[in-house]
Scaffold this active site. Structure first.
Site, PDB file in Angstrom:
ATOM      1  N   ASP A 135       0.847  -1.185   0.000  1.00  0.00           N
ATOM      2  CA  ASP A 135       0.000   0.000   0.000  1.00  0.00           C
ATOM      3  C   ASP A 135       0.884   1.236   0.000  1.00  0.00           C
ATOM      4  OD1 ASP A 135      -2.928   0.983   0.353  1.00  0.00           O
ATOM      5  OD2 ASP A 135      -1.740   2.188   1.742  1.00  0.00           O
ATOM      6  N   MET A 187       5.274   9.707  -3.942  1.00  0.00           N
ATOM      7  CA  MET A 187       4.858   8.683  -2.997  1.00  0.00           C
ATOM      8  C   MET A 187       5.405   9.146  -1.648  1.00  0.00           C
ATOM      9  SD  MET A 187       5.450   4.535  -2.998  1.00  0.00           S
ATOM     10  CE  MET A 187       7.207   4.575  -3.310  1.00  0.00           C
ATOM     11  N   ASP A 241      -2.661  -0.256   6.253  1.00  0.00           N
ATOM     12  CA  ASP A 241      -3.493  -0.681   5.121  1.00  0.00           C
ATOM     13  C   ASP A 241      -2.877  -1.869   4.383  1.00  0.00           C
ATOM     14  OD1 ASP A 241      -5.258   1.245   5.889  1.00  0.00           O
ATOM     15  OD2 ASP A 241      -4.880   2.590   4.196  1.00  0.00           O
ATOM     16  N   HIS A 279      -5.732   4.603   5.969  1.00  0.00           N
ATOM     17  CA  HIS A 279      -4.908   5.451   5.095  1.00  0.00           C
ATOM     18  C   HIS A 279      -3.507   5.665   5.664  1.00  0.00           C
ATOM     19  CE1 HIS A 279      -8.029   6.052   2.184  1.00  0.00           C
ATOM     20  NE2 HIS A 279      -8.863   6.332   3.164  1.00  0.00           N
TER      21      HIS A 279
END
Length: 184
Positions: A12, A25, A167, A162
């Site tokens: 994730d 990211m 996750d 999140h």
């Protein structure tokens, strides 16, 4: 020596925009399905000045703190690759995400951009949770959401927060439940 088993690595990411390159990211989490002891998490220093405030807000991460304190992308991705390659003593790492398109796009791009190759594969291929579920159940896309899968399989106690590490663990738990349901 026998062939090593596949290790499904649930991945994730949290990002501050829709695509890698112009956007960053900002965290990466990984968890091996069926192995609560095998997890990885890192935050990453943004690589661009551009970001979408709404996308950044999803993660709850502080961009200014990441710019000051998070490891550079090269360092974070090197640590991630080392962790993945360390799994090879026990099995063959297989990328798993839901959706694989979003998470895989960032992970594959970052590995190639900052390390020159991906420890998963040259193509970036892997398992997409929703596609896997559609094939298994013969359902439509709308019925392949993680929340629907969790409800159908009675999976509880795995919230979607999140936070990339949490996750990834949620995804690993859901996929473990799917695999167990196939055997029943």
């Amino acid at each position: 020596m026998g062939k090593l088993p596949e290790l499904y690595v649930a991945v994730d990411v949290e990002a501050d925009g829709p695509i890698p390159g112009p956007y960053s990211m900002i965290s990466l989490g990984m968890a091996v399905v069926g192995r609560d002891d095998l997890r990885f998490y890192t935050e990453l220093r943004p690589i661009s000045d551009e970001f979408v405030p709404e996308a950044l807000a999803v993660s709850g991460l502080d961009r200014d703190r990441l710019l000051r304190e998070a490891p550079a992308a090269e360092e974070a991705m090197a640590a991630a690759a080392k962790w993945i390659n360390g799994l090879r003593k026990e099995g063959r790492p297989v990328f798993l995400a839901g959706p694989a398109v979003f998470d895989g796009m960032f992970v594959h791009w970052y590995f190639h951009r900052f390390l020159g190759k991906s420890p998963f594969s040259a193509s970036g291929s892997g398992i997409d949770l929703r596609s896997y579920w559609m094939g298994l159940e013969g359902c439509e896309w709308v019925s392949s959401r993680k929340s629907v899968i969790k409800q159908k399989l009675g999976v509880t106690g795995l919230p979607h927060t999140h936070h990339a590490g949490e996750d990834a663990a949620e995804l690993a738990g859901v996929f473990e439940a799917i695999l167990a349901s196939r055997k029943e």
